[in-house]
Write a protein that holds these residues in place. Structure first.
Motif, PDB file in Angstrom:
ATOM      1  N   LEU A 251       0.834  -1.206   0.000  1.00 14.92           N
ATOM      2  CA  LEU A 251       0.000   0.000   0.000  1.00 14.92           C
ATOM      3  C   LEU A 251       0.869   1.257   0.000  1.00 14.92           C
ATOM      4  CD1 LEU A 251      -2.837  -1.053   2.490  1.00 14.92           C
ATOM      5  CD2 LEU A 251      -3.140  -0.426   0.096  1.00 14.92           C
ATOM      6  N   LYS A 252       1.945   1.237   0.785  1.00 14.62           N
ATOM      7  CA  LYS A 252       2.865   2.375   0.814  1.00 14.62           C
ATOM      8  C   LYS A 252       3.483   2.613  -0.569  1.00 14.62           C
ATOM      9  CE  LYS A 252       5.833   2.427   4.234  1.00 14.62           C
ATOM     10  NZ  LYS A 252       6.782   1.883   5.238  1.00 14.62           N
ATOM     11  N   VAL A 253       3.855   1.519  -1.239  1.00 15.19           N
ATOM     12  CA  VAL A 253       4.446   1.635  -2.575  1.00 15.19           C
ATOM     13  C   VAL A 253       3.438   2.232  -3.553  1.00 15.19           C
ATOM     14  CG1 VAL A 253       5.301   0.300  -4.548  1.00 15.19           C
ATOM     15  CG2 VAL A 253       6.142  -0.203  -2.243  1.00 15.19           C
ATOM     16  N   PHE A 254       2.175   1.797  -3.465  1.00 17.57           N
ATOM     17  CA  PHE A 254       1.131   2.328  -4.355  1.00 17.57           C
ATOM     18  C   PHE A 254       1.021   3.844  -4.208  1.00 17.57           C
ATOM     19  CE2 PHE A 254      -3.184   3.738  -5.185  1.00 17.57           C
ATOM     20  CZ  PHE A 254      -3.472   3.145  -6.407  1.00 17.57           C
ATOM     21  N   VAL A 255       0.932   4.314  -2.963  1.00 22.37           N
ATOM     22  CA  VAL A 255       0.801   5.750  -2.719  1.00 22.37           C
ATOM     23  C   VAL A 255       2.079   6.472  -3.142  1.00 22.37           C
ATOM     24  CG1 VAL A 255       0.452   7.532  -0.960  1.00 22.37           C
ATOM     25  CG2 VAL A 255      -0.874   5.416  -0.868  1.00 22.37           C
ATOM     26  N   SER A 256       3.232   5.872  -2.895  1.00 19.75           N
ATOM     27  CA  SER A 256       4.510   6.484  -3.285  1.00 19.75           C
ATOM     28  C   SER A 256       4.572   6.725  -4.787  1.00 19.75           C
ATOM     29  CB  SER A 256       5.685   5.590  -2.870  1.00 19.75           C
ATOM     30  OG  SER A 256       5.784   5.497  -1.478  1.00 19.75           O
ATOM     31  N   THR A 302      -2.147   9.949   3.821  1.00 24.20           N
ATOM     32  CA  THR A 302      -2.987   9.523   2.689  1.00 24.20           C
ATOM     33  C   THR A 302      -3.597   8.157   2.969  1.00 24.20           C
ATOM     34  OG1 THR A 302      -1.603  10.763   1.148  1.00 24.20           O
ATOM     35  CG2 THR A 302      -3.001   9.063   0.214  1.00 24.20           C
ATOM     36  N   LEU A 303      -2.796   7.217   3.476  1.00 22.11           N
ATOM     37  CA  LEU A 303      -3.322   5.891   3.808  1.00 22.11           C
ATOM     38  C   LEU A 303      -4.367   5.968   4.917  1.00 22.11           C
ATOM     39  CD1 LEU A 303      -0.069   3.723   3.624  1.00 22.11           C
ATOM     40  CD2 LEU A 303      -2.065   3.559   2.132  1.00 22.11           C
ATOM     41  N   ASP A 304      -4.151   6.841   5.899  1.00 22.95           N
ATOM     42  CA  ASP A 304      -5.147   7.041   6.954  1.00 22.95           C
ATOM     43  C   ASP A 304      -6.481   7.497   6.371  1.00 22.95           C
ATOM     44  OD1 ASP A 304      -3.849   6.283   9.275  1.00 22.95           O
ATOM     45  OD2 ASP A 304      -2.955   8.245   9.615  1.00 22.95           O
ATOM     46  N   LEU A 305      -6.418   8.440   5.437  1.00 29.21           N
ATOM     47  CA  LEU A 305      -7.644   8.942   4.814  1.00 29.21           C
ATOM     48  C   LEU A 305      -8.369   7.826   4.068  1.00 29.21           C
ATOM     49  CD1 LEU A 305      -6.480  12.404   3.421  1.00 29.21           C
ATOM     50  CD2 LEU A 305      -8.059  12.000   5.316  1.00 29.21           C
ATOM     51  N   PHE A 306      -7.602   6.995   3.351  1.00 29.86           N
ATOM     52  CA  PHE A 306      -8.219   5.898   2.617  1.00 29.86           C
ATOM     53  C   PHE A 306      -8.851   4.879   3.550  1.00 29.86           C
ATOM     54  CE2 PHE A 306      -6.067   7.281  -1.218  1.00 29.86           C
ATOM     55  CZ  PHE A 306      -7.030   6.973  -2.171  1.00 29.86           C
ATOM     56  N   LEU A 307      -8.116   4.517   4.585  1.00 27.74           N
ATOM     57  CA  LEU A 307      -8.619   3.496   5.498  1.00 27.74           C
ATOM     58  C   LEU A 307      -9.856   3.987   6.229  1.00 27.74           C
ATOM     59  CD1 LEU A 307      -7.514   0.652   6.085  1.00 27.74           C
ATOM     60  CD2 LEU A 307      -6.601   1.543   8.206  1.00 27.74           C
ATOM     61  N   ALA A 308      -9.792   5.212   6.752  1.00 33.91           N
ATOM     62  CA  ALA A 308     -10.921   5.762   7.505  1.00 33.91           C
ATOM     63  C   ALA A 308     -12.088   6.107   6.593  1.00 33.91           C
ATOM     64  CB  ALA A 308     -10.470   7.003   8.273  1.00 33.91           C
ATOM     65  N   GLY A 309     -11.780   6.545   5.367  1.00 32.58           N
ATOM     66  CA  GLY A 309     -12.836   7.017   4.486  1.00 32.58           C
ATOM     67  C   GLY A 309     -13.445   5.960   3.604  1.00 32.58           C
ATOM     68  N   THR A 310     -12.806   4.790   3.516  1.00 32.27           N
ATOM     69  CA  THR A 310     -13.327   3.731   2.651  1.00 32.27           C
ATOM     70  C   THR A 310     -13.990   2.616   3.457  1.00 32.27           C
ATOM     71  OG1 THR A 310     -11.697   4.150   0.925  1.00 32.27           O
ATOM     72  CG2 THR A 310     -12.712   1.981   0.938  1.00 32.27           C
ATOM     73  N   GLU A 311     -13.206   1.980   4.320  1.00 36.44           N
ATOM     74  CA  GLU A 311     -13.679   0.770   4.993  1.00 36.44           C
ATOM     75  C   GLU A 311     -14.891   1.036   5.876  1.00 36.44           C
ATOM     76  OE1 GLU A 311     -13.832  -3.229   5.573  1.00 36.44           O
ATOM     77  OE2 GLU A 311     -12.518  -2.145   4.208  1.00 36.44           O
ATOM     78  N   THR A 312     -14.857   2.108   6.668  1.00 41.15           N
ATOM     79  CA  THR A 312     -15.959   2.370   7.601  1.00 41.15           C
ATOM     80  C   THR A 312     -17.261   2.675   6.867  1.00 41.15           C
ATOM     81  OG1 THR A 312     -15.201   4.660   7.726  1.00 41.15           O
ATOM     82  CG2 THR A 312     -14.487   3.177   9.473  1.00 41.15           C
ATOM     83  N   THR A 313     -17.182   3.547   5.868  1.00 40.98           N
ATOM     84  CA  THR A 313     -18.400   3.919   5.135  1.00 40.98           C
ATOM     85  C   THR A 313     -18.925   2.749   4.315  1.00 40.98           C
ATOM     86  OG1 THR A 313     -17.627   6.192   5.015  1.00 40.98           O
ATOM     87  CG2 THR A 313     -19.388   5.581   3.528  1.00 40.98           C
ATOM     88  N   SER A 314     -18.018   2.020   3.670  1.00 40.30           N
ATOM     89  CA  SER A 314     -18.441   0.871   2.872  1.00 40.30           C
ATOM     90  C   SER A 314     -19.126  -0.186   3.743  1.00 40.30           C
ATOM     91  CB  SER A 314     -17.222   0.263   2.176  1.00 40.30           C
ATOM     92  OG  SER A 314     -17.581  -0.897   1.466  1.00 40.30           O
ATOM     93  N   THR A 315     -18.562  -0.458   4.906  1.00 38.31           N
ATOM     94  CA  THR A 315     -19.174  -1.430   5.820  1.00 38.31           C
ATOM     95  C   THR A 315     -20.547  -0.960   6.285  1.00 38.31           C
ATOM     96  OG1 THR A 315     -16.976  -2.108   6.580  1.00 38.31           O
ATOM     97  CG2 THR A 315     -18.843  -2.708   7.976  1.00 38.31           C
ATOM     98  N   THR A 316     -20.665   0.331   6.593  1.00 39.42           N
ATOM     99  CA  THR A 316     -21.957   0.869   7.022  1.00 39.42           C
ATOM    100  C   THR A 316     -23.000   0.730   5.919  1.00 39.42           C
ATOM    101  OG1 THR A 316     -20.821   2.475   8.436  1.00 39.42           O
ATOM    102  CG2 THR A 316     -23.133   2.899   7.960  1.00 39.42           C
ATOM    103  N   LEU A 317     -22.609   0.982   4.676  1.00 37.77           N
ATOM    104  CA  LEU A 317     -23.551   0.869   3.560  1.00 37.77           C
ATOM    105  C   LEU A 317     -24.016  -0.576   3.373  1.00 37.77           C
ATOM    106  CD1 LEU A 317     -21.843   3.278   1.000  1.00 37.77           C
ATOM    107  CD2 LEU A 317     -24.034   3.630   2.161  1.00 37.77           C
ATOM    108  N   ARG A 318     -23.116  -1.515   3.579  1.00 41.58           N
ATOM    109  CA  ARG A 318     -23.542  -2.924   3.458  1.00 41.58           C
ATOM    110  C   ARG A 318     -24.490  -3.308   4.582  1.00 41.58           C
ATOM    111  NH1 ARG A 318     -18.934  -6.195   3.805  1.00 41.58           N
ATOM    112  NH2 ARG A 318     -17.510  -4.439   4.082  1.00 41.58           N
ATOM    113  N   TRP A 319     -24.252  -2.757   5.780  1.00 39.04           N
ATOM    114  CA  TRP A 319     -25.231  -2.963   6.852  1.00 39.04           C
ATOM    115  C   TRP A 319     -26.586  -2.374   6.453  1.00 39.04           C
ATOM    116  CZ3 TRP A 319     -25.495  -6.183  10.649  1.00 39.04           C
ATOM    117  CH2 TRP A 319     -24.344  -6.640  11.295  1.00 39.04           C
TER     118      TRP A 319
END
Length: 475
Positions: A251-256, A302-319
């Motif tokens: 993930l670090k390499v991708f953002v780099s 950047t990784l923090d933003l992705f993790l916090a902004g993707t996984e939490t919202t996506s999981t909530t939408l599936r609920w």
């Protein structure tokens, strides 16, 4: 003298050595273990090295904690390895800790897993001046790029359109919505951070989303917990936790690579996205050895933003999809309100929210019942303090029990039932102070996810073309 030592060494057998080693480790544990003060919160008895490690159900640790609330009260102590932890339950005490005494509970404890990956960088787990600088900059920049403004709303509306088209391609057949929703939600963050959205078929984008999904699962595994207790041993032991570190590196390499691409065509006079803004800030602080604005922090923020902004919202939408399938009458009422207010062609917007009280209530009830961050993100006591009459020494980890709060019968009429009426009063939406999915105080979540959640519910093509049933969800 040498012969005496040699004779003594020959007399030792493997069992004696093993026993001696165990006794040495137990002694070392008690010497290293901080002494708890007399007025420390009560809690279950701990064992050497592991503390209360084995008292938790690793699949549902938040539920296994609730029996100790009944036994010890709203403030009780536990130990995870040599890490003293205090669990706080009930809205008054949570507010006391995170708001009234917020400056004493503002730091994050850094687990050995995250310390190896992030060190002291990024936004979520940094502390002190680094955290203050990174949060201030991130919040200002996100606002500049549309957080809470119409420009972000338009990006969400565009992405919902792409999601609806992707769902239509399934032609009404059962499918797993997980990665389609991940794609959609993540693209909102991508548009702000990278300045572009990715097509759902983009291989690199899919790989990044898959890695994010996997690191979230691995960080909650038993192996990761064992690494927290025995980092000096688990560092060398093979297992899934080693895959966790390798996936973070990818993930670090991708953002780099994205950052390097930005550098090649960067124009300081034209700030296209978050990365451009950060590069500009780095240039301002160039030569300042104490500044936290450097490329490693850019990667981790950047990784923090992705993790916090993707996984939490996506999981909530599936609920949300699941609850609509289980409660078809509530689904019908949501659809009827959307049809009445928006019709079949009008795009949903934040301005529509006040005219959609029932839909708004359903979104909030999904977050209450979905309970996706059940024990909140932990805090760490920065100075010796007291809470509810108990003494908490500096370095104690504080866990706020959101599971109990969001199922508290004193706060909710039917705490264990999905009931949008919890957020309604005389047909109008009602805010609830004890509703804390984004936490509270200075380290609360940077953004409120309502726009993305409401867009999923309110988009006319999405709602009309995807009647949710249990048959669909079972697949």
């Amino acid at each position: 003298m040498g012969s005496l030592v040699a004779a003594f060494w020959r007399s030792l057998n493997p069992s004696t050595l093993l026993l001696g080693g165990v006794l040495f480790l137990i002694l070392a544990h008690f010497l290293k273990r901080p002494r708890l003060p007399m007025n420390y919160p009560p809690g279950p008895r701990s064992v050497p090295f592991f503390g209360n490690f084995f008292l938790l159900d690793f699949k549902q640790p938040h539920l296994s904690l609730q029996k100790y609330v009944k036994k010890y009260g709203n403030v009780f102590g536990m130990e995870f390895g040599v890490w003293p932890t205090v669990v706080v339950t009930g809205f008054p005490l949570i507010k006391e800790a995170l708001v009234h005494q917020g400056h004493k509970f503002v730091d994050r404890p850094i687990s050995p897993v995250r310390e190896r990956i992030f060190k002291k960088n990024g936004l979520t787990l940094s502390n002190g001046q680094i955290w203050k600088e990174q949060r201030r900059f991130t919040l200002t920049t996100l606002r500049d790029f549309g957080l809470g403004k119409k420009s972000l709303e338009e990006r969400i509306q565009e992405e919902v359109h792409h999601l609806a088209l992707a769902i239509e391609e399934e032609k009404g057949q059962p499918f797993n919505p997980h990665f389609k929703i991940n794609n959609s939600v993540s693209n909102i963050i991508c548009s702000i951070t990278f300045g572009e959205r990715f097509e759902y078929q983009d291989d690199q984008f899919q790989e990044m989303l898959r890695l994010i999904d996997e690191v979230v699962h691995l960080e909650t595994s038993v192996w990761a917990h064992l690494y927290t207790v025995f980092p000096w041993i688990m560092h060398f032991v093979p297992g899934p936790h080693q895959a966790l570190f390798s996936k973070w590196e990818k993930l670090k390499v991708f953002v780099s690579h994205v950052i390097e691409k930005h550098k090649r065509d960067w124009n300081p006079e034209e700030t296209r996205d978050f990365i451009d803004a950060y590069l500009k800030e780095m240039e301002k602080h160039m030569g300042n050895a104490t500044s936290s604005f450097h490329e490693e922090n850019l990667i981790f923020t950047t990784l923090d933003l992705f993790l916090a902004g993707t996984e939490t919202t996506s999981t909530t939408l599936r609920w949300a999809l699941l609850y609509m399938a289980f409660y078809p009458k509530i689904q019908e009422k949501v659809q009827a309100e959307i049809d009445r207010v928006l019709g079949q062609s009008q795009q949903p917007s934040m301005a529509s929210r006040e005219f959609l009280p029932y839909t708004n209530a359903v979104v909030h009830e999904v977050q209450r019942m979905g309970n996706i961050v059940p024990l909140n993100v932990p805090r760490e006591v920065t100075v010796d303090t007291t809470l509810a009459g108990y003494y908490l020494p500096k370095g104690t980890m504080l866990v706020t029990n959101l599971t109990a709060l969001h199922r508290d019968p004193a706060e909710w009429t039917t705490p264990d039932t999905f009931n949008p009426e919890h957020f309604l009063e005389n047909g109008q939406f009602k805010k609830r102070e004890a509703f804390l999915p984004f936490s509270l105080g200075k380290r609360a979540c940077l953004e409120n996810s309502w726009p993305r959640l409401s867009s999923l519910f309110s988009s006319p093509p999405f709602c009309k073309n995807l009647p949710l049933s249990l048959q669909t969800m079972r697949s």
